[in-house]
Design a protein around this motif. Structure first.
Motif, PDB file in Angstrom:
ATOM      1  N   ALA A 107       0.851  -1.267   0.111  1.00  0.00           N
ATOM      2  CA  ALA A 107       0.125  -0.066  -0.137  1.00  0.00           C
ATOM      3  C   ALA A 107       0.921   0.984   0.100  1.00  0.00           C
ATOM      4  O   ALA A 107       2.122   1.136   0.325  1.00  0.00           O
ATOM      5  CB  ALA A 107      -0.931  -0.006   1.116  1.00  0.00           C
ATOM      6  N   ARG A 111      -1.120   6.626   2.142  1.00  0.00           N
ATOM      7  CA  ARG A 111      -2.369   5.811   2.752  1.00  0.00           C
ATOM      8  C   ARG A 111      -2.414   5.731   4.072  1.00  0.00           C
ATOM      9  O   ARG A 111      -3.335   6.010   4.957  1.00  0.00           O
ATOM     10  CB  ARG A 111      -2.516   4.403   1.946  1.00  0.00           C
ATOM     11  CG  ARG A 111      -3.762   3.570   2.510  1.00  0.00           C
ATOM     12  CD  ARG A 111      -5.036   3.948   1.889  1.00  0.00           C
ATOM     13  NE  ARG A 111      -6.174   2.943   2.298  1.00  0.00           N
ATOM     14  CZ  ARG A 111      -7.457   3.263   2.713  1.00  0.00           C
ATOM     15  NH1 ARG A 111      -7.664   4.607   2.190  1.00  0.00           N
ATOM     16  NH2 ARG A 111      -8.037   2.442   2.854  1.00  0.00           N
ATOM     17  N   LEU A 146      -7.669  -1.370   7.050  1.00  0.00           N
ATOM     18  CA  LEU A 146      -7.973  -0.599   6.228  1.00  0.00           C
ATOM     19  C   LEU A 146      -6.754  -0.504   5.207  1.00  0.00           C
ATOM     20  O   LEU A 146      -7.189   0.112   4.054  1.00  0.00           O
ATOM     21  CB  LEU A 146      -8.712   0.564   6.454  1.00  0.00           C
ATOM     22  CG  LEU A 146     -10.076   0.464   7.319  1.00  0.00           C
ATOM     23  CD1 LEU A 146     -10.640   1.627   7.858  1.00  0.00           C
ATOM     24  CD2 LEU A 146     -10.964  -0.112   6.446  1.00  0.00           C
ATOM     25  N   GLY A 149      -6.720  -1.125   1.313  1.00  0.00           N
ATOM     26  CA  GLY A 149      -8.246  -0.812   0.695  1.00  0.00           C
ATOM     27  C   GLY A 149      -8.819  -2.089   0.444  1.00  0.00           C
ATOM     28  O   GLY A 149      -9.149  -2.314  -0.628  1.00  0.00           O
ATOM     29  N   ARG A 151     -12.043  -4.883  -0.063  1.00  0.00           N
ATOM     30  CA  ARG A 151     -13.298  -4.911  -0.498  1.00  0.00           C
ATOM     31  C   ARG A 151     -14.083  -5.356   0.516  1.00  0.00           C
ATOM     32  O   ARG A 151     -15.299  -5.383   0.448  1.00  0.00           O
ATOM     33  CB  ARG A 151     -13.401  -5.373  -1.725  1.00  0.00           C
ATOM     34  CG  ARG A 151     -12.852  -4.985  -2.966  1.00  0.00           C
ATOM     35  CD  ARG A 151     -13.271  -5.286  -4.241  1.00  0.00           C
ATOM     36  NE  ARG A 151     -12.862  -6.540  -4.613  1.00  0.00           N
ATOM     37  CZ  ARG A 151     -13.589  -7.266  -5.407  1.00  0.00           C
ATOM     38  NH1 ARG A 151     -14.541  -7.025  -5.903  1.00  0.00           N
ATOM     39  NH2 ARG A 151     -12.870  -8.398  -5.702  1.00  0.00           N
ATOM     40  N   GLU A 177     -16.844   3.913   5.391  1.00  0.00           N
ATOM     41  CA  GLU A 177     -16.372   2.883   4.630  1.00  0.00           C
ATOM     42  C   GLU A 177     -17.612   2.235   4.119  1.00  0.00           C
ATOM     43  O   GLU A 177     -17.478   1.939   2.752  1.00  0.00           O
ATOM     44  CB  GLU A 177     -15.612   1.849   5.458  1.00  0.00           C
ATOM     45  CG  GLU A 177     -14.153   2.335   6.002  1.00  0.00           C
ATOM     46  CD  GLU A 177     -13.360   2.975   4.956  1.00  0.00           C
ATOM     47  OE1 GLU A 177     -13.292   2.348   3.808  1.00  0.00           O
ATOM     48  OE2 GLU A 177     -12.539   4.109   4.977  1.00  0.00           O
ATOM     49  N   LYS A 180     -18.515   4.121   0.817  1.00  0.00           N
ATOM     50  CA  LYS A 180     -17.842   3.825  -0.178  1.00  0.00           C
ATOM     51  C   LYS A 180     -17.913   2.391  -0.999  1.00  0.00           C
ATOM     52  O   LYS A 180     -17.092   2.001  -1.977  1.00  0.00           O
ATOM     53  CB  LYS A 180     -16.322   3.983   0.169  1.00  0.00           C
ATOM     54  CG  LYS A 180     -15.780   5.386   0.824  1.00  0.00           C
ATOM     55  CD  LYS A 180     -14.159   5.304   1.182  1.00  0.00           C
ATOM     56  CE  LYS A 180     -14.075   6.558   1.854  1.00  0.00           C
ATOM     57  NZ  LYS A 180     -12.785   6.625   2.662  1.00  0.00           N
TER      58      LYS A 180
END
Lengths: 290, 229
Positions: A107, A111, A146, A149, A151, A177, A180
């Motif tokens: 990541a 972030r 998190l 990222g 799903r 979240e 999103k």
């Protein structure tokens, strides 16, 4: 059964004891699904099975159609998990904990910084994890979950032992979240949390699902009294059956400006669980605290 | 950077902050420097303290550090989080094992510098120390993997560590202890360090090789039985 997460007749035995019995449900994209039950109900075992940490002894569990016993590296990158024991490096600062996992999950470093801000940990970023408060440690573990990222996010008792303000902070993050499009599966025995966050819940008792549905629907479904509790301005309390017969009485109180409050006799999730199992959701926890 | 390299870097950073592990790496090299440079009892071999403490160092530091590191990761569930993040057990073991091996080798360089050796002898000294360290790491790793907590790892490590590090020393004073020590890798480390520059007995190498295989076997058995979680 459709959904990104499908659990079909999952059972698990450990040391001669059945921990999960024929558990089935599915979770759709963007949904927050809650597993509710007291300690020892099998919630953590189920999360371990779903995250590929444990192989069930019966049934199948799939994530995006992939068996959780053989998750590919790609699928693992799509999931985030925050287990109840957090697993933070105590001698590393909050920032270092996140940088390390950012590197592991490939990541971006930025972030991690963004999540430190969002989780309210920016001021404490240089503090070793061992010296953070319980609420901050939970938020740091959530930020780590998190980072990549994901799903699909698994949260095992994310607010256990937190004060209401700290818990609300985590709820806000999860709501952001969800907006999103993230799918979240969380375990909890906090009814307020379940009712505020979850689109659907499964009530787990001794390894078996005893009820499954939207929190409001479950409460309505188990509303056996179907009544209205009326509080008048003079302090009197009246009970009326919820139906057309209650209308004249209600109108009379309204016309005379006597009405202070109307409450439904709909049970809470806690009461639904109690009705179904004869046990309170927090029995075990109270016992443990004592 | 590969996962193993990231884990190596993280573990090394952590070691410098973990005084209980750090002291394992520093104690014997410092003690050797002091004893070798300041105490010179008559009638003892030139590199007596280097050989003695070198053997104890190999038997103690890598084993306790490897066991403590793995047991702590298991107890605090950081290992579970790593595996969830897609780290393979092999990557973890290489990264963490490497982070024990390197400080031990640096300690070995200090030990070596404390002795009177030629450049070729120094290479031989470090090779013996590195091989002994590898066996110790495997034994410590097996203990760490087999243990559920740091406490249980310590209670398993202490007797094994005492046996491996003290038996060769006791062998100086007791014939039977010497006979037993000959069959231990640490006993072989002691013999090889004591005979640096001289001819190496093939039997010593064979016994050492058997110890290495046994340690590897123990590690694989513990890993298959308990795994990393």
């Amino acid at each position: 059964m459709s959904g990104i997460l499908c659990v079909e007749s999952v059972s698990h035995c450990y040391a001669g004891q059945t921990v999960l019995r024929e558990v089935s449900f599915s979770v759709g994209r963007g949904e927050i699904f809650g597993l509710l039950g007291p300690s020892g109900a099998g919630k953590t075992t189920l999360v371990k099975i779903l995250t590929g940490q444990l192989s069930q002894t019966g049934g199948t569990a799939t994530l995006w159609g992939e068996d959780t016993r053989r998750l590919s590296a790609q699928t693992r990158r799509e999931i985030g998990a925050m287990m109840d024991d957090l697993g933070l490096y105590d001698r590393f600062t909050a920032e270092e904990n996140l940088s390390f996992y950012a590197a592991l999950t490939r990541a971006q470093r930025s972030r991690g910084e963004e999540l430190l801000c969002r989780c309210g940990l920016w001021q404490a970023r240089k503090t070793p994890a061992a010296r953070l408060s319980k609420g901050m440690r939970n938020r740091l573990a959530l930020a780590r979950a998190l980072l990549g990222g994901p799903r699909l996010l698994f949260l095992d008792e994310p607010t256990a032992g937190l004060d209401p303000a700290a818990a609300r902070g985590i709820w806000r993050l999860l709501e952001e979240e969800r907006e999103k499009g993230m799918t979240i599966l969380l375990t909890t025995h906090n009814m307020v949390e379940a009712q505020r966050l979850c689109d659907r819940v499964a009530l787990l008792h001794e390894g078996r699902i005893v009820a499954l549905g939207a929190p409001e629907a479950l409460c309505r479904q188990h509303n056996r009294q179907n009544g209205l509790l009326i509080t008048l301005k003079d302090g009197q309390r009246q009970w009326l059956e919820n139906g057309p017969a209650a209308a004249p009485e209600l109108c009379r109180w309204l016309e005379r400006d006597q009405l202070a409050a109307i409450h439904s006799t709909e049970p809470t999730l806690e009461e639904v669980f109690l009705n179904l199992t004869g046990r309170r959701l927090e029995d075990e926890q109270c016992g443990a605290a004592l | 950077m590969s996962n193993a390299a990231l884990l190596f870097k993280r573990q090394l950073t952590d070691t410098f902050r973990n005084k209980t592990v750090l002291i394992q790496f520093l104690l014997f090299p410092i003690l050797t420097l002091i004893m070798q440079k300041m105490v010179r009892p008559e009638g003892l071999p030139e590199n007596f303290f280097v050989t003695l403490f070198g053997t104890m160092y190999v038997g103690m530091a890598p084993m306790t550090a490897a066991a403590a590191i793995i047991a702590e990761e298991k107890e605090k569930n950081t290992l579970r989080v790593l595996l969830l993040a897609g780290v393979r057990p092999r990557e973890y073991l290489i990264g963490s094992g490497g982070a024990v091996f390197l400080p031990c080798l640096i300690g070995g360089v200090v030990l070596c510098a404390a002795g009177e050796y030629s450049p070729a002898e120094r290479v031989q000294f470090l090779a013996v120390l590195a091989a002994g360290t590898l066996v110790s790491i495997l034994l410590g790793g097996a203990i760490g993997v087999a243990s559920r907590s740091q406490m249980s790892a310590t209670s398993l490590t202490v007797p094994v560590m005492l046996l491996c590090s003290f038996l060769p020393m006791l062998g100086l004073f007791n014939r039977w202890a010497g006979v037993l020590a000959r069959w231990l890798y640490s006993g072989q480390v002691n013999r090889l360090l004591g005979g640096i520059g001289g001819r190496v007995d093939p039997a010593d190498l064979l016994i050492f090789g058997l110890n290495l295989l046994l340690a590897a076997g123990l590690f694989v058995t513990a890993y298959r039985k308990r795994g990393l979680t």
